[in-house]
Design a protein around this motif. Structure first.
Motif, PDB file in Angstrom:
ATOM      1  N   ASN A   1       0.822  -1.210   0.000  1.00 28.80           N
ATOM      2  CA  ASN A   1       0.000   0.000   0.000  1.00 28.80           C
ATOM      3  C   ASN A   1       0.856   1.260   0.000  1.00 28.80           C
ATOM      4  OD1 ASN A   1      -2.415  -1.446  -0.007  1.00 28.80           O
ATOM      5  ND2 ASN A   1      -2.416  -1.605   2.221  1.00 28.80           N
ATOM      6  N   ARG A   2       1.913   1.235   0.804  1.00 27.45           N
ATOM      7  CA  ARG A   2       2.810   2.393   0.864  1.00 27.45           C
ATOM      8  C   ARG A   2       3.543   2.572  -0.465  1.00 27.45           C
ATOM      9  NH1 ARG A   2       6.994   3.507   5.826  1.00 27.45           N
ATOM     10  NH2 ARG A   2       7.196   5.729   5.442  1.00 27.45           N
ATOM     11  N   ALA A   3       3.990   1.480  -1.049  1.00 28.22           N
ATOM     12  CA  ALA A   3       4.676   1.546  -2.347  1.00 28.22           C
ATOM     13  C   ALA A   3       3.741   2.094  -3.414  1.00 28.22           C
ATOM     14  CB  ALA A   3       5.193   0.161  -2.737  1.00 28.22           C
ATOM     15  N   ASN A   4       2.484   1.676  -3.399  1.00 35.69           N
ATOM     16  CA  ASN A   4       1.503   2.189  -4.359  1.00 35.69           C
ATOM     17  C   ASN A   4       1.249   3.682  -4.145  1.00 35.69           C
ATOM     18  OD1 ASN A   4       1.166  -0.209  -5.738  1.00 35.69           O
ATOM     19  ND2 ASN A   4      -0.502  -0.891  -4.422  1.00 35.69           N
ATOM     20  N   ASP A   5       1.223   4.119  -2.885  1.00 38.86           N
ATOM     21  CA  ASP A   5       1.042   5.544  -2.593  1.00 38.86           C
ATOM     22  C   ASP A   5       2.213   6.357  -3.139  1.00 38.86           C
ATOM     23  OD1 ASP A   5      -1.361   5.062  -1.347  1.00 38.86           O
ATOM     24  OD2 ASP A   5      -0.542   5.149   0.688  1.00 38.86           O
ATOM     25  N   TYR A   6       3.426   5.858  -2.947  1.00 41.58           N
ATOM     26  CA  TYR A   6       4.602   6.555  -3.479  1.00 41.58           C
ATOM     27  C   TYR A   6       4.536   6.640  -5.001  1.00 41.58           C
ATOM     28  CZ  TYR A   6       6.987   6.253   1.066  1.00 41.58           C
ATOM     29  OH  TYR A   6       7.344   6.381   2.381  1.00 41.58           O
ATOM     30  N   GLY A   7       4.155   5.533  -5.628  1.00 42.87           N
ATOM     31  CA  GLY A   7       4.039   5.514  -7.087  1.00 42.87           C
ATOM     32  C   GLY A   7       2.985   6.483  -7.581  1.00 42.87           C
ATOM     33  N   SER A   8       1.875   6.551  -6.885  1.00 42.64           N
ATOM     34  CA  SER A   8       0.806   7.475  -7.256  1.00 42.64           C
ATOM     35  C   SER A   8       1.266   8.923  -7.127  1.00 42.64           C
ATOM     36  CB  SER A   8      -0.415   7.212  -6.367  1.00 42.64           C
ATOM     37  OG  SER A   8      -1.418   8.146  -6.624  1.00 42.64           O
ATOM     38  N   SER A   9       1.979   9.228  -6.047  1.00 44.80           N
ATOM     39  CA  SER A   9       2.490  10.592  -5.848  1.00 44.80           C
ATOM     40  C   SER A   9       3.479  10.966  -6.941  1.00 44.80           C
ATOM     41  CB  SER A   9       3.171  10.710  -4.484  1.00 44.80           C
ATOM     42  OG  SER A   9       2.250  10.498  -3.451  1.00 44.80           O
ATOM     43  N   LEU A  10       4.386  10.070  -7.240  1.00 42.74           N
ATOM     44  CA  LEU A  10       5.363  10.330  -8.299  1.00 42.74           C
ATOM     45  C   LEU A  10       4.664  10.516  -9.632  1.00 42.74           C
ATOM     46  CD1 LEU A  10       8.304  10.566  -9.210  1.00 42.74           C
ATOM     47  CD2 LEU A  10       8.332   8.075  -9.462  1.00 42.74           C
ATOM     48  N   SER A  11       3.658   9.729  -9.884  1.00 38.84           N
ATOM     49  CA  SER A  11       2.899   9.836 -11.129  1.00 38.84           C
ATOM     50  C   SER A  11       2.268  11.218 -11.277  1.00 38.84           C
ATOM     51  CB  SER A  11       1.822   8.751 -11.167  1.00 38.84           C
ATOM     52  OG  SER A  11       0.970   8.918 -12.254  1.00 38.84           O
ATOM     53  N   LYS A  12       1.741  11.753 -10.182  1.00 45.52           N
ATOM     54  CA  LYS A  12       1.140  13.088 -10.226  1.00 45.52           C
ATOM     55  C   LYS A  12       2.191  14.153 -10.528  1.00 45.52           C
ATOM     56  CE  LYS A  12      -2.569  11.996  -7.019  1.00 45.52           C
ATOM     57  NZ  LYS A  12      -3.091  12.190  -5.664  1.00 45.52           N
TER      58      LYS A  12
END
Length: 126
Positions: free
Chosen positions: A43-54
């Motif tokens: 979940n944390r890794a997905n959150d980081y990926g989502s933030s980077l994507s933005k």
């Protein structure tokens, strides 16, 4: 005479090789360390990926021909949305379109500086 000189050189080389071999054999073997792998928090890794994507969707290309700064201010705003605690707890200074954050500490140890840039330099091509 030449024979004594060659014998002397051979003796020096032999002594140096013997010293090297002895020192190599005397070096202690490293302790075998077993590292326990840290489980990945998906979940944390997905959150980081989502933030980077933005962040990478925001254009931050620097160009001599384009003096607009609005795109960088959009990037700053998204950083503030994604990292609210940094913006809340650090002293923020804006220089032109660059950001500087000062995070005060409570230690008397030497400070560190972490640096980065958020612009992309245009690479003209055909």
């Amino acid at each position: 005479m030449i024979l004594k000189l060659c014998l002397g050189i051979f003796l020096i080389i032999f002594i140096l090789l013997a010293i090297t071999l002895i020192k190599t054999l005397l070096v202690p073997k490293p302790n075998k360390v077993t590292e326990i792998p840290t489980p990945i928090d998906i979940n944390r890794a997905n959150d980081y990926g989502s933030s980077l994507s933005k962040l990478i969707k925001i254009e931050t290309i620097s160009s001599r021909d384009d003096n607009s700064r609005e795109k960088f201010f959009l990037f700053h705003k998204e950083l503030e949305n994604l990292l609210p605690l940094i913006h809340k707890n650090c002293e923020k200074m804006v220089f032109n379109v660059s950001l500087l954050f000062k995070w005060g500490g409570e230690s008397n140890q030497k400070p560190i500086m972490l640096m980065s840039h958020h612009d992309v330099v245009e690479a003209p091509g055909n």
